[in-house]
Design an enzyme around this catalytic site. Structure first.
Site, PDB file in Angstrom:
ATOM      1  N   CYS A 183       0.734  -1.236   0.220  1.00 11.63           N
ATOM      2  CA  CYS A 183       0.002  -0.013   0.141  1.00 11.63           C
ATOM      3  C   CYS A 183       0.738   1.176  -0.032  1.00 11.63           C
ATOM      4  CB  CYS A 183      -0.847   0.038   1.025  1.00 11.63           C
ATOM      5  SG  CYS A 183      -2.435   0.931   0.909  1.00 11.63           S
ATOM      6  N   HIS A 207      -3.319  -5.132   0.669  1.00 15.72           N
ATOM      7  CA  HIS A 207      -2.958  -5.564   1.652  1.00 15.72           C
ATOM      8  C   HIS A 207      -2.947  -7.065   1.639  1.00 15.72           C
ATOM      9  CE1 HIS A 207      -2.338  -1.814   4.150  1.00 15.72           C
ATOM     10  NE2 HIS A 207      -3.483  -1.474   3.492  1.00 15.72           N
ATOM     11  N   GLU A 228      -1.476  -9.101   3.640  1.00 21.18           N
ATOM     12  CA  GLU A 228      -1.383  -9.708   4.847  1.00 21.18           C
ATOM     13  C   GLU A 228      -2.511  -9.978   5.589  1.00 21.18           C
ATOM     14  OE1 GLU A 228      -0.654  -6.663   4.215  1.00 21.18           O
ATOM     15  OE2 GLU A 228      -0.987  -5.132   5.937  1.00 21.18           O
TER      16      GLU A 228
HETATM   17  N1  GLN Z   1      -1.850   6.708   2.873  1.00 22.59           N
HETATM   18  C1  GLN Z   1      -2.184   6.041   1.789  1.00 22.59           C
HETATM   19  C2  GLN Z   1      -3.449   6.267   0.962  1.00 22.59           C
HETATM   20  O1  GLN Z   1      -4.174   6.518   1.635  1.00 22.59           O
HETATM   21  C3  GLN Z   1      -1.862   4.519   1.762  1.00 22.59           C
HETATM   22  C4  GLN Z   1      -2.862   3.834   2.886  1.00 22.59           C
HETATM   23  C5  GLN Z   1      -2.136   2.645   3.439  1.00 22.59           C
HETATM   24  O2  GLN Z   1      -0.999   2.321   3.552  1.00 22.59           O
HETATM   25  N2  GLN Z   1      -3.125   1.726   3.812  1.00 22.59           N
HETATM   26  O3  GLN Z   1      -3.606   5.704  -0.132  1.00 22.59           O
END
Ligand code: GLN
Length: 557
Positions: free
Chosen positions: A389, A526, A528
């Site tokens: 992410c 994600h 995970e």
């Molecule tokens: N801050 C980034 C976004 O909002 C990544 C978010 C995250 O890593 N879950 O896109």
């Protein structure tokens, strides 16, 4: 309660409360009991009730609350849901986690709509009825048993409506359908070597004063409780002598189901609730624990992030890495590195001893430059890299700056006026669940709606991503606002970035890799959240496998 009339399910309910203090591992105990009952051939569901006022934990800082776990349907939930999914090997959804805030919100909305017909709206019965409805809502699919974990500790003011609701449910549903388990702490006084039962007695007294008599007491302890101590607790707390169990500290969290089975708690539950349970098949759990205890080597992974002081913030990530180790018969050692401390001069000092670098998700600009330095190191030194992410977004920024020479390239999240917003805020995208375009509400207090939950992604063959998944379409969970800006895609590809995963319509870029690197993968989702000890996630499995290769290479040089 009207809903009881229409509640046709035959599901039996196990309520787990906690006493003495928090962090006793109630979530793990609930998940482990679920795993044992499932291994006994029962259909199990599980739910967490959290007494705080936030409608969901989505707006909470990970330092406060630990990780926000995201389900397939995009619910932002308590991290215990992660344990539930990992231990039961099932997917849960927004009905599996309720907070006080969500309960109150729904009652207040009903009140505004005029649903209560001029009555006074009160904690009892309106809030408690709403809680009961939430509890019953998890058991609509002929589950044999629903495990309901009540967050917090008995005695907390916030928890009272939940406890009152579960007290009432025993009367509503009948004694043979409801069981109460109370988890407490039996501390060991080291100087005298004595185990103390008084905190447990007090906690049960507190519970009884609000009308709940536990059926089973599970005692967290450093050592096994003797028969004498168990008898004493049974006597003072008014439970069967064979209904007091030790939850002894274990080295690996995946030992808990086996440890509880040794104690016999699942059998007692089955007897008390008259569940049609067969003997459990625990061979997979035994194999898992054996593998954890007998690794054939180790790799060290550097996690470069912001929330490094509080490991709970990266719960699922930590677990997924362990799972990746299990898949490779390796122990995974984690080195948490605070990205705020990394600078150009010392990046090597932080990272030269690790076999793989992981940059996890996160929000806000703090520590971002350090993450970008770590990514540059991983890319140029050919260290296996997994960016998740925000980690993927930073990888794109790093590539734009150092390969495309767009020195000011950035994410709009960190620099809204950057001339090269390689990561930007998308205002509209296609939502595969609702089959509608979803508009981002950038006026909302949360700073814009997030893309949440599972979305499909199409993989490019001949990529490390495809090699890992071995299938063309995958579903992975998201929690973010910003996206890869497609305007830059062509230039980046020409310069050696591989776009190996996109949304089916090609609009959203989900996975990037770099050419001529053994394993460099950044994913917008994600992974995970979908890793499981029995089925380690393919990306984590291959990341650890490449770390193993890298380590071997390093040692041979
Ligand atoms: N801050 C980034 C976004 O909002 C990544 C978010 C995250 O890593 N879950 O896109």
């Amino acid at each position: 309660m009207n809903d009881l009339v229409s509640f046709k399910s035959k599901t039996k309910f196990i309520f787990i409360t906690g006493g003495v203090l928090s962090s006793l591992g109630k979530g793990l105990a609930a998940a482990s009991l679920g795993a044992l009952l499932k291994a006994r051939g029962l259909k199990v569901t599980i739910q967490k009730l959290d007494p705080y006022i936030n409608v969901d934990p989505g707006t909470m800082n990970p330092f406060q609350h630990g990780e926000v776990y995201v389900t397939e349907d995009g619910a932002e939930t308590d991290l215990d849901l992660g344990h539930y999914e990992r231990y039961l090997g099932q997917h849960f959804s927004q009905i599996n986690n309720f907070t006080s805030g969500r309960i109150y919100y729904s009652v207040i909305m009903k009140e505004r709509r005029g649903d209560y017909l001029g009555g006074t709206v009160q904690v009892i019965p309106h809030i408690t009825d709403e809680i009961k409805q939430a509890i019953l809502s998890v058991a609509q699919n002929d589950e044999d048993v629903a495990i309901i974990e009540i967050g917090g500790t008995v005695g907390d003011i916030e928890g009272l409506p939940f406890l009152e609701a579960i007290r009432q449910l025993r009367t509503d549903l009948g004694k043979d359908r409801v069981l109460y388990i109370h988890l407490t702490l039996v501390p060991l006084i080291r100087v005298s070597g004595e185990l103390k039962t008084k905190p447990t007695q007090h906690s049960v007294k507190e519970l009884r004063s609000i009308g709940i008599q536990p059926d089973i007491i599970l005692c967290r302890s450093e050592v096994d409780l003797s028969e004498e101590i168990k008898s004493k607790i049974a006597l003072f707390c008014n439970v069967d002598r064979d209904a007091v169990f030790t939850a002894k500290d274990v080295k690996h969290i995946y030992e808990v189901p086996l440890a509880l089975y040794e104690e016999g708690i699942d059998q007692k539950v089955a007897i008390l609730l008259r569940l049609p349970a067969k003997n459990p098949d625990l061979s997979k759990w035994k194999e898992l624990v054996y593998k954890l205890k007998h690794p054939k080597g180790e790799v060290k992974i550097g996690i470069v992030g912001k929330y490094v002081e509080l490991k709970e913030s990266y719960k699922s990530l930590h677990e997924a890495l362990i799972h990746g180790g299990i898949a490779n018969d390796l122990e995974v050692k984690l080195k948490y590195i605070n990205s705020e401390q990394i600078n150009t001069e010392d990046v090597q000092d932080y990272l030269s001893d690790v076999d793989g670098i992981l940059v996890p998700g996160g929000f806000g600009s703090r520590g971002v430059e350090g993450k970008i330095l770590a990514i540059e190191y991983a890319r140029t030194q050919k260290v296996p890299f997994l960016g998740i992410c925000l980690g993927m977004q930073c990888a794109v920024v790093e590539f734009a700056r150092n390969v495309l020479h767009l020195e000011k390239a950035n994410s709009e999240e960190f620099d809204p006026t950057t001339p090269n917003p390689v990561i930007y805020l998308m205002t509209e995208w296609y939502d595969y669940r609702t089959k509608k375009n979803q508009k981002r509400d950038i006026t909302s207090q949360k700073g814009g709606t997030m893309r949440l939950g599972a979305y499909p992604c199409i993989l490019k063959k001949e990529s490390n991503a495809y090699k890992a998944y071995q299938q063309e379409q995958i579903m992975e969970r998201h929690r973010h606002r910003y996206e890869f800006n497609k305007k830059y895609a062509q230039d980046m590809e020409k310069a050696g970035l591989i776009i190996s995963g996109t949304s089916p319509n090609g609009e959203l870029i989900e996975i990037v890799e770099v050419k001529d690197h053994p394993w460099f993968v950044g994913c917008q989702f994600h992974p995970e959240f979908k890793s499981n000890p029995m089925h380690p996630h393919p990306l984590f499995r291959d990341f650890i496998a490449s770390a193993k290769k890298y380590k071997k290479l390093k040692m041979s040089q």
